[in-house]
Design an enzyme around this catalytic site. Structure first.
Site, mmCIF file in Angstrom:
data_model
loop_
_atom_site.group_PDB
_atom_site.id
_atom_site.type_symbol
_atom_site.label_atom_id
_atom_site.label_comp_id
_atom_site.label_asym_id
_atom_site.label_seq_id
_atom_site.Cartn_x
_atom_site.Cartn_y
_atom_site.Cartn_z
ATOM 1 N N CYS B 14 0.872 -1.172 0.000
ATOM 2 C CA CYS B 14 0.000 0.000 0.000
ATOM 3 C C CYS B 14 0.907 1.220 0.000
ATOM 4 O O CYS B 14 1.391 1.644 1.039
ATOM 5 C CB CYS B 14 -0.901 -0.034 1.216
ATOM 6 S SG CYS B 14 -1.691 -1.628 1.387
ATOM 7 N N THR B 136 20.755 15.332 2.239
ATOM 8 C CA THR B 136 20.537 14.061 2.933
ATOM 9 C C THR B 136 20.030 14.307 4.344
ATOM 10 O O THR B 136 20.557 15.167 5.048
ATOM 11 C CB THR B 136 21.867 13.283 3.020
ATOM 12 O OG1 THR B 136 22.471 13.308 1.742
ATOM 13 C CG2 THR B 136 21.631 11.860 3.447
#
Lengths: 203, 344
Positions: B14, B136
Site C-alpha cells: 500500500c 541528505t
C-alpha cells in the site's frame, strides 16, 4: 459458517485469502473474515462491495470482523456470470500433485513407498492429468538417482506433466547433482503453481 | 548485499503517495501565480513545470522520490532516478542536471546508501545529464529520488491539456508494476516476472520523448502513481475532452493478470478507484480484473501520448524501433461527454 483468520497479514494477503475462501464455500454459506489491519479492512470491503457482496462489519478494539453472505444476492450471480462462471468451471479440473515425502500414508514405510508407485500408475491412466507434480523435502528421493519410479515419471513427463523439484531441498540433502528428471524450482514458483490451479493434491 | 529493502517498508504494497483528493485540499488555498514566462504550472496537474528562458529555450523542473520499490539497493536507485527523470520526458524534453534527495536510516549500513546513489548516478548518466549535488536527512525508512532540470523548445512542450477529439492514445510500456511489487513482498511472484518488472521500471522514457518531438505530438503524460486511468482522467480534464480506453488492449507485464485473479491487488489501486470514481465509467460487462489493472499504481511507467490518426502507425513503429516493443493504441480521444474516461 467458514472463518478465516488473516490477522498479522499485510495487504494484499487478506484479500487473496478472502478470494480463495469465497471460491471454496458453497452458495448457501457465509464467510467470516477476521482482520487486524485497517487498510486491509478497507480494501477487502471495497472488493466485496464492488462484486455486489454486502458486508457486515464489526469492530472489537483493533480486531475487525467482516461477515459476507454468499446467499440471497442474485446480482452477484448474474452480474458476474460471464467473468466468474465459465472460467472457474474449466479451471476446477486443473490440479497439481504435491509429494512432500517419499511414501504414502502412515504405517510401514515399505508399503508407503510402494503405494507411491501405484498412485503414479493410477494418475497415468486418469482422464485429466495433473499440470504438475511437485517434489519437496524427502519427496526428492523419488526424482533423484536410485529412485524406482523414474521410468514411470518419465512417461508422465512425455504425456505433458511438468515435474518440478524444490531446489532448497535438493541442496539440503546434498543431492543437487542427482536430479534425474524435470527442473529445479523455488518457493515462489511452487506457490504460484499451487495458487493458479483448481486443486492441489497433497500427499 | 543481503538486506531486502522491501522489508523496511511497513505498509506492504500500500504505497506511500498522498491521495490526490488530500493533495488537492492542501493546495486549494495557495494563491495562484501567473507570469508570462511560465508555460506550464500546477493548474492542469501536469508532470512538470516549464519556464521559458528564451523564445527557443525553456526549462523543465520536477521532483519525485519514494520509499523502496524493490529488494536491491542498486535497482532501487536506478528505478527512483528513471521515475524522476520521466517527468522531463513526459513534457517532451531532455535532461540537463539533477540533485539527489536522500532520506536514510542512521542504523543501516552505508553500503546500501552507496548502492542507491550509484544506481541514481548511472541512470542520470545514461540520460545524458549530471548530478550536481543533493541533500541528505536521517529518517526511519529510506527515501530516494531526484530533483531534475531539463530543457525543451517552447514549441515542443507536450502537456496533458492539448489532447483533441480524434487523437489516438498510444501507451509505450506495459502496466502492472504495483501488482508485481506487492506480490514480491509476499513471495507470490516468480523471479522472471519480478525481473521483467524491474527492467520495465528502469527503462528510461528518453527515446519516447524523441518520438514526441519527431511526430509533432502535442499532448502526453507519463503513467505513475494514479494508474493508467487516473492519468488518462487528468489528461481528459486538462484537455476538456473525454477518453475511451479499451481495457483488453492494455499491455501487461508477465503474471499480472494471474496475480489480480488471485486477489493480489495493492491498496493503492483501491485508492485510485476512489479518486476516479464519479469521473470515470466502466462498461457494465467489463471484467473486474481489467478494472483493477487500469487502476494499478505504476512506478516509472510509460508515456501515454495523444497522436493524430494519420501519424499513429509511424509513431508506433518508431517507438518499437527505439526499444518500447509493446507500444500500442489503447484508446482514443472523443468530444467532452459526461464522464472523463470510459473504460470498455
Amino acid at each position: 459458517m467458514k472463518t478465516i483468520d488473516v490477522k498479522g497479514m499485510k495487504c494484499p494477503m487478506p484479500l487473496i485469502e478472502t478470494k480463495k475462501a469465497l471460491k471454496e464455500i458453497g452458495k448457501e454459506e457465509s464467510l467470516r473474515i477476521i482482520i487486524d489491519n485497517e487498510t486491509s479492512v478497507k480494501n477487502v470491503t471495497h472488493y466485496l462491495e464492488d462484486n455486489n457482496l454486502p458486508v457486515e462489519k464489526k469492530q472489537d478494539g483493533k480486531i475487525f470482523e467482516l461477515i459476507v453472505n454468499k446467499t440471497g444476492d442474485e446480482s452477484y450471480e448474474t452480474c458476474n456470470a460471464e467473468a466468474y462462471c465459465e472460467v472457474p468451471a474449466e479451471k476446477d479440473k486443473s490440479f497439481v500433485v504435491m509429494l512432500a515425502k517419499d511414501y504414502l500414508g502412515e504405517g510401514e514405510h515399505e508399503l508407503g513407498h510402494a503405494l507411491v508407485g501405484s498412485m503414479l500408475n493410477t494418475i497415468k491412466a486418469m482422464e485429466v492429468l495433473p499440470e504438475k507434480i511437485i517434489f519437496m523435502n524427502s519427496g526428492i528421493n523419488l526424482v533423484t538417482k536410485g529412485s524406482l519410479f523414474l521410468p514411470l515419471l518419465k512417461e508422465l513427463e512425455t504425456m505433458g506433466v511438468t515435474i518440478i523439484t524444490c531446489g532448497t531441498c535438493l541442496d539440503y540433502y546434498g543431492k543437487m547433482d542427482d536430479l534425474e528428471i524435470g527442473r529445479i524450482s523455488n518457493m515462489a514458483d511452487i506457490m504460484e503453481s499451487m495458487l493458479t490451479v483448481g486443486k492441489v493434491i497433497n500427499i | 548485499m543481503e538486506m531486502d529493502l522491501l522489508s523496511l517498508v511497513e505498509q506492504g504494497g500500500c504505497s506511500a503517495k498522498l491521495s490526490a483528493a488530500e493533495l488537492n485540499e492542501a493546495l486549494a488555498e495557495l494563491p495562484k501565480i501567473t507570469h508570462d514566462n511560465i508555460l506550464v504550472d500546477i493548474e492542469t496537474h501536469d508532470d512538470a513545470g516549464v519556464y521559458k528562458i528564451r523564445n527557443d529555450y525553456a526549462l523543465i523542473q520536477t521532483t519525485d522520490f519514494f520509499p523502496p520499490v524493490c529488494s536491491d539497493a542498486y535497482d532501487y536507485g536506478q528505478i527512483a532516478a528513471a521515475n524522476a527523470l520521466s517527468d522531463v520526458y513526459a513534457m517532451g524534453g531532455q535532461v540537463l542536471t539533477a540533485l539527489n534527495i536522500v532520506l536514510f536510516p542512521a542504523h543501516l549500513p552505508l553500503t546500501i546508501l552507496k548502492e542507491i546513489m550509484r544506481g541514481g548516478q548511472d541512470k542520470v548518466q545514461e540520460a545524458g545529464g549530471f548530478i550536481l549535488g543533493g541533500h541528505t536527512i536521517a529518517n526511519d525508512i529510506p527515501i530516494y529520488g531526484l530533483s531534475v532540470t531539463g530543457w525543451v523548445h517552447p514549441d515542443q512542450v507536450t502537456t496533458n491539456d492539448q489532447a483533441e477529439p480524434g487523437d489516438l492514445l498510444i501507451l509505450t510500456k506495459p502496466i502492472g508494476t504495483g501488482i508485481i511489487i506487492s506480490a514480491r513482498k509476499n513471495d507470490l511472484v516468480s523471479v522472471n516476472a519480478y525481473e521483467a518488472a524491474l527492467d520495465n521500471m528502469k527503462h528510461l522514457n528518453d527515446k519516447g520523448a524523441s518520438v514526441l518531438n519527431q511526430y509533432g505530438i502535442k499532448s502526453a503524460t507519463d503513467i505513475t502513481g494514479f494508474g493508467l486511468l487516473g492519468h488518462a482522467m487528468k489528461m481528459a480534464d486538462g484537455s476538456k475532452v473525454s477518453i475511451r480506453i479499451d481495457s483488453q488492449k492494455v499491455p501487461t507485464l508477465p503474471s499480472v493478470m494471474e496475480l489480480i485473479e488471485l486477489g493480489c491487488i495493492p491498496g493503492a489501486a483501491f485508492r485510485n478507484k476512489e479518486f476516479t470514481e464519479g469521473h470515470c465509467h466502466f462498461e457494465q460487462n467489463i471484467d473486474y480484473n481489467y478494472k483493477m489493472l487500469v487502476l494499478d499504481a505504476q512506478t516509472s511507467g510509460g508515456l501515454l501520448m495523444a497522436v493524430k490518426p494519420d501519424k499513429a502507425d509511424d509513431a508506433i513503429n518508431a517507438l518499437i524501433e527505439s526499444g518500447y516493443p509493446v507500444s500500442t493504441i489503447v484508446g482514443e480521444v472523443i468530444k467532452r461527454n459526461n464522464q472523463s474516461v470510459y473504460v470498455y
